[in-house]
Design a protein around this motif. Structure first.
Motif, short mmCIF file in Angstrom:
data_model
loop_
_atom_site.label_atom_id
_atom_site.label_comp_id
_atom_site.label_asym_id
_atom_site.label_seq_id
_atom_site.Cartn_x
_atom_site.Cartn_y
_atom_site.Cartn_z
N LEU A 133 -4.18 -37.42 -37.50
CA LEU A 133 -2.80 -37.80 -37.78
C LEU A 133 -1.91 -37.60 -36.56
CD1 LEU A 133 -0.80 -38.78 -39.90
CD2 LEU A 133 -0.43 -36.41 -40.57
N GLU A 134 -2.19 -36.57 -35.76
CA GLU A 134 -1.37 -36.28 -34.58
C GLU A 134 -1.50 -37.38 -33.52
OE1 GLU A 134 -3.97 -33.82 -35.37
OE2 GLU A 134 -2.59 -33.15 -36.93
N GLN A 135 -2.60 -38.10 -33.50
CA GLN A 135 -2.84 -39.14 -32.49
C GLN A 135 -2.32 -40.51 -32.92
OE1 GLN A 135 -7.11 -38.57 -32.50
NE2 GLN A 135 -7.02 -37.78 -30.39
N LYS A 136 -1.89 -40.63 -34.15
CA LYS A 136 -1.51 -41.93 -34.71
C LYS A 136 -0.41 -42.62 -33.90
CE LYS A 136 0.48 -43.91 -38.87
NZ LYS A 136 1.90 -43.96 -38.80
N GLU A 137 0.67 -41.93 -33.62
CA GLU A 137 1.80 -42.53 -32.89
C GLU A 137 1.39 -43.00 -31.50
OE1 GLU A 137 4.89 -43.08 -34.07
OE2 GLU A 137 4.27 -42.29 -36.02
N THR A 138 0.60 -42.17 -30.81
CA THR A 138 0.16 -42.52 -29.46
C THR A 138 -0.72 -43.75 -29.47
OG1 THR A 138 0.17 -40.15 -28.94
CG2 THR A 138 -0.97 -41.60 -27.40
N ILE A 139 -1.65 -43.82 -30.41
CA ILE A 139 -2.57 -44.95 -30.48
C ILE A 139 -1.82 -46.23 -30.85
CG2 ILE A 139 -4.50 -45.90 -31.80
CD1 ILE A 139 -5.62 -43.05 -31.89
N GLU A 140 -0.89 -46.16 -31.79
CA GLU A 140 -0.11 -47.34 -32.15
C GLU A 140 0.71 -47.84 -30.97
OE1 GLU A 140 2.11 -46.52 -35.69
OE2 GLU A 140 0.39 -46.90 -36.99
N LYS A 141 1.25 -46.92 -30.18
CA LYS A 141 2.01 -47.33 -28.99
C LYS A 141 1.11 -48.03 -27.99
CE LYS A 141 5.23 -45.57 -25.50
NZ LYS A 141 5.09 -46.75 -24.74
N ILE A 142 -0.09 -47.51 -27.77
CA ILE A 142 -1.05 -48.14 -26.85
C ILE A 142 -1.39 -49.54 -27.35
CG2 ILE A 142 -3.43 -48.06 -26.01
CD1 ILE A 142 -3.15 -45.00 -25.94
N LEU A 143 -1.64 -49.67 -28.64
CA LEU A 143 -2.00 -50.98 -29.20
C LEU A 143 -0.87 -51.99 -29.05
CD1 LEU A 143 -3.82 -49.79 -32.45
CD2 LEU A 143 -4.88 -50.66 -30.36
N LEU A 144 0.36 -51.57 -29.35
CA LEU A 144 1.51 -52.48 -29.24
C LEU A 144 1.79 -52.85 -27.78
CD1 LEU A 144 3.95 -51.00 -31.88
CD2 LEU A 144 2.78 -53.20 -31.96
N ASP A 145 1.64 -51.89 -26.87
CA ASP A 145 1.89 -52.17 -25.45
C ASP A 145 0.88 -53.14 -24.87
OD1 ASP A 145 4.06 -50.51 -25.54
OD2 ASP A 145 3.06 -48.81 -24.57
N ASN A 146 -0.30 -53.25 -25.47
CA ASN A 146 -1.35 -54.11 -24.94
C ASN A 146 -1.53 -55.39 -25.74
OD1 ASN A 146 -2.61 -52.71 -22.58
ND2 ASN A 146 -2.61 -51.07 -24.09
N GLY A 147 -0.53 -55.77 -26.51
CA GLY A 147 -0.53 -57.10 -27.13
C GLY A 147 -1.23 -57.22 -28.46
N ALA A 148 -1.24 -56.17 -29.27
CA ALA A 148 -1.81 -56.28 -30.61
C ALA A 148 -0.97 -57.26 -31.43
CB ALA A 148 -1.84 -54.92 -31.29
N LEU A 149 -1.64 -58.15 -32.15
CA LEU A 149 -0.92 -59.12 -32.98
C LEU A 149 -0.37 -58.48 -34.24
CD1 LEU A 149 -3.45 -62.08 -32.70
CD2 LEU A 149 -1.32 -61.76 -31.44
N ALA A 150 -1.14 -57.56 -34.82
CA ALA A 150 -0.72 -56.88 -36.03
C ALA A 150 -1.39 -55.52 -36.09
CB ALA A 150 -1.05 -57.69 -37.26
N ILE A 151 -0.73 -54.55 -36.71
CA ILE A 151 -1.29 -53.20 -36.83
C ILE A 151 -1.07 -52.73 -38.26
CG2 ILE A 151 -1.09 -50.79 -36.10
CD1 ILE A 151 -0.12 -51.76 -33.41
N GLY A 152 -2.09 -52.09 -38.80
CA GLY A 152 -1.98 -51.46 -40.11
C GLY A 152 -2.70 -50.13 -40.07
N HIS A 153 -2.36 -49.24 -40.99
CA HIS A 153 -3.04 -47.94 -41.01
C HIS A 153 -3.26 -47.48 -42.44
CE1 HIS A 153 1.23 -46.82 -41.17
NE2 HIS A 153 0.82 -45.78 -41.84
#
Length: 156
Positions: A133-153
């Motif tokens: 859970l502690e890594q969730k925000e960091t991973i979502e930021k990495i995904l969004l910064d690198n062009g993820a089309l959509a993210i869900g969790h």
């Protein structure tokens, strides 16, 4: 310990490789990440054809229309030509009908080429990441910064 599953979709591109590299740097192991490329269908969809047919359009619309126009012109100008209006009307009908079929095939081929070109450029890859859970925000930021089309969790 709370486990979070993060799912992201990407177009297949170099940004996807950069994302995986950055996740490795943030101590996400390879066994926590699943990359799943989606296969595109190579055959045409039949549903759209049946929808077009029920909507009143057919593959011979241009042929009928141009056949009618050329027949009318052949009949009109047949009064001044040697063989007469009936023969020139039939010749005009045949020429117009064949021209309409060629126009319809040309338009259909252009649509198919355009559709294939669009499908080739939009291959998608899904990433599934298992993390804390502690890594969730960091991973979502990495995904969004690198062009993820959509993210869900999903939190478990």
């Amino acid at each position: 310990m709370i486990v979070v599953y993060i799912i992201a979709s990407f177009e297949y591109s170099p940004y996807l490789e950069a994302t995986l590299k950055k996740l490795e740097e943030k101590e996400i192991k390879q066994d926590q990440v699943i990359a799943l490329p989606l296969d595109r269908r190579s055959e045409e969809k039949r549903v759209l054809e049946s929808v077009n047919l029920s909507a009143g359009s057919s593959g011979l619309d241009y042929a009928f229309f141009l056949g009618l126009i050329f027949m009318l012109l052949g009949t009109i100008y047949g009064f001044v030509l040697t063989m007469g209006p009936v023969i020139w009307g039939l010749i005009g009908l045949a020429i117009g009908f064949l021209t309409g079929i060629l126009v319809e095939k040309f338009i259909k081929n252009r649509r198919i080429k355009k559709r294939k070109k669009l499908n080739m450029n939009t291959a998608e890859v899904f990433l599934a990441i298992n993390c804390k859970l502690e890594q969730k925000e960091t991973i979502e930021k990495i995904l969004l910064d690198n062009g993820a089309l959509a993210i869900g969790h999903y939190t478990k």
